[in-house]
Design an enzyme around this catalytic site. Sequence first.
Site, PDB file in Angstrom:
ATOM      1  N   GLN A  33      -6.817  -0.178   5.470  1.00 49.14           N
ATOM      2  CA  GLN A  33      -7.304  -0.969   6.724  1.00 49.14           C
ATOM      3  C   GLN A  33      -9.066  -1.087   5.825  1.00 49.14           C
ATOM      4  O   GLN A  33      -9.946  -2.089   7.693  1.00 49.14           O
ATOM      5  CB  GLN A  33      -7.387  -0.055   7.130  1.00 49.14           C
ATOM      6  CG  GLN A  33      -6.040  -0.175   8.178  1.00 49.14           C
ATOM      7  CD  GLN A  33      -5.037  -0.690   9.192  1.00 49.14           C
ATOM      8  OE1 GLN A  33      -6.498  -1.642   9.338  1.00 49.14           O
ATOM      9  NE2 GLN A  33      -4.282  -0.754   9.351  1.00 49.14           N
ATOM     10  N   ALA A  58       0.378  -1.368   0.084  1.00 42.41           N
ATOM     11  CA  ALA A  58      -0.235  -0.269   0.052  1.00 42.41           C
ATOM     12  C   ALA A  58       1.557   1.578  -0.204  1.00 42.41           C
ATOM     13  O   ALA A  58       0.481   2.764  -0.589  1.00 42.41           O
ATOM     14  CB  ALA A  58      -0.916  -0.577   1.795  1.00 42.41           C
ATOM     15  N   THR A  59       2.105   1.234   0.548  1.00 42.21           N
ATOM     16  CA  THR A  59       2.791   2.479   0.476  1.00 42.21           C
ATOM     17  C   THR A  59       2.930   2.697  -0.938  1.00 42.21           C
ATOM     18  O   THR A  59       3.141   3.889  -0.978  1.00 42.21           O
ATOM     19  CB  THR A  59       4.466   2.050   1.515  1.00 42.21           C
ATOM     20  OG1 THR A  59       3.878   1.436   2.890  1.00 42.21           O
ATOM     21  CG2 THR A  59       5.462   3.058   1.299  1.00 42.21           C
ATOM     22  N   THR A  64      10.295  -7.253 -13.306  1.00 41.25           N
ATOM     23  CA  THR A  64       9.061  -8.197 -14.058  1.00 41.25           C
ATOM     24  C   THR A  64       7.857  -8.840 -12.939  1.00 41.25           C
ATOM     25  O   THR A  64       7.809  -8.153 -11.641  1.00 41.25           O
ATOM     26  CB  THR A  64       9.998  -9.383 -13.430  1.00 41.25           C
ATOM     27  OG1 THR A  64      11.239  -9.337 -14.435  1.00 41.25           O
ATOM     28  CG2 THR A  64       9.595 -10.942 -13.574  1.00 41.25           C
ATOM     29  N   CYS A  70       4.474   2.304  11.136  1.00 42.39           N
ATOM     30  CA  CYS A  70       5.472   2.991  10.812  1.00 42.39           C
ATOM     31  C   CYS A  70       5.783   4.727  10.771  1.00 42.39           C
ATOM     32  O   CYS A  70       6.230   5.199  10.141  1.00 42.39           O
ATOM     33  CB  CYS A  70       4.391   2.954   9.241  1.00 42.39           C
ATOM     34  SG  CYS A  70       3.645   1.350   9.163  1.00 42.39           S
ATOM     35  N   SER A 103      -2.573  -3.378   0.605  1.00 38.39           N
ATOM     36  CA  SER A 103      -2.463  -4.129   0.535  1.00 38.39           C
ATOM     37  C   SER A 103      -2.182  -5.340   0.822  1.00 38.39           C
ATOM     38  O   SER A 103      -3.255  -5.576   1.866  1.00 38.39           O
ATOM     39  CB  SER A 103      -1.190  -3.732   1.645  1.00 38.39           C
ATOM     40  OG  SER A 103      -0.341  -4.627   2.021  1.00 38.39           O
TER      41      SER A 103
HETATM   42  N1  PMP Z   1      -2.203   2.779   4.931  1.00 37.50           N
HETATM   43  C1  PMP Z   1      -2.197   1.943   5.730  1.00 37.50           C
HETATM   44  C2  PMP Z   1      -3.637   2.589   6.486  1.00 37.50           C
HETATM   45  C3  PMP Z   1      -1.427   0.508   6.528  1.00 37.50           C
HETATM   46  O1  PMP Z   1      -2.602   0.861   7.522  1.00 37.50           O
HETATM   47  C4  PMP Z   1      -0.547   0.781   6.324  1.00 37.50           C
HETATM   48  C5  PMP Z   1       0.259  -0.783   6.991  1.00 37.50           C
HETATM   49  N2  PMP Z   1       0.679  -0.062   8.387  1.00 37.50           N
HETATM   50  C6  PMP Z   1      -0.225   0.983   5.031  1.00 37.50           C
HETATM   51  C7  PMP Z   1      -0.598   1.915   4.243  1.00 37.50           C
HETATM   52  C8  PMP Z   1       1.148   0.628   4.431  1.00 37.50           C
HETATM   53  O2  PMP Z   1       0.986  -0.495   3.377  1.00 37.50           O
HETATM   54  P1  PMP Z   1       2.337  -1.361   3.485  1.00 37.50           P
HETATM   55  O3  PMP Z   1       2.745  -1.335   5.147  1.00 37.50           O
HETATM   56  O4  PMP Z   1       2.251  -2.652   2.988  1.00 37.50           O
HETATM   57  O5  PMP Z   1       2.817  -1.044   2.245  1.00 37.50           O
END
Ligand code: PMP
Length: 371
Positions: free
Chosen positions: A177, A69-70, A233, A318, A195
């Site tokens: 989430q 997701a990041t 890839t 994070c 994610s």
């Molecule tokens: N967005 C939200 C709301 C999250 O909770 C998280 C993970 N903590 C992320 C983005 C990032 O996901 P990922 O670590 O899989 O990149």
Amino acid sequence: MIYLDYSATTPINDEVLESYIKTSKQFIGNPNSLHKLGLESKKIIDIATEQIEKILNIKNYDIIYTSGATESNNLALIGYCLNHKNRGNKIITTKLEHSSISETIQYLEKQGFIIEYVELDKNGRVDLFDLENRIDDKTLLVTICGINSEIGIIQDIKKISQITKKKNIIFHSDLTQLIGKIKIDFNNVDMFSMSSQKIYGIKGMGILFKRKKIDINPIIYGGKSTTIFRAGTPNTAGIVSTSKAIRLIYENIDKNYEYVTKLNKYLINKLKELDVYINSNDYSSPYIINISLKNIKSETMLHALELDNIYVSTYTACSKEDYSKVIYELTKDINKAKSSIRISLSYQTTKDEIDKLIESLKINIEKLQLK
Ligand code: PMP
């Protein structure tokens, strides 16, 4: 072990892992190779992608596979804003976003974009009137998370999308989430991120869903992968196992929601008997319960619980700050922001685990408050 940190990450589902291993062994070709092995890998990816489209019931979206997701959030925000900067320079967001949104926005601010934060009501819900008023000719994008990762506040995605649609502005939502937990119509959102690791899938795999007609720049260059928006890839086994994880979680979404809602109520009632503040409210996802302690720092409690083999989070895993910005935003109380604990539940959580958590919290609160 009592794991109550499912919003940080989930343990991989056995069937998902099996599908990852099987696909890795069976489909060895690069999906972009023109020979038979390549075509076989491409075909299995196409089947997985169609399955995702069908389960999420989305039409006319590009499904862009990413590392999580990041990356999806970075791609949506940077990829869209830099590509359309001659159309406007204002981005509207909230103070409830995950760092992968807020820090990407800070980067865009350095590139000359103007950031505005929409007002929130006392429950942390977006003030829709304020949102509508903020959108002007210069506005390029609105990005608002579906469920906040710390307190679990659920936003009214449908109403937000009605405003952005009316104003003809692109709406991105970080649904990391929300996916697999709460049902919404994804077709209301122009771009959304997820994610795999939050839905019992593999780590290091995510998706950005983007309406086909929206043009974005890649942020990772190097040729076509499964789409032109992200090079590298293709991760065949990651994609196939993600599709499986999505299928499995959606098969049980209602049952899980009902079960976790009951557990949530049970936990909240028990927490009310302890000397803590409950930060989650009626608009929070049942999967996330956030509390603040009195005169005990989050980290101290986290490690005390760990000694009893119980695992929870402080604020999001994070975050770089030593307090929760989200709790501070909502309570304006730095002590609450420095002492918050997130307990996140799953369909795998049992009542017995909740009882053990409460027992340990009770003993540790008495012990640590004395110090
Ligand atoms: N967005 C939200 C709301 C999250 O909770 C998280 C993970 N903590 C992320 C983005 C990032 O996901 P990922 O670590 O899989 O990149």
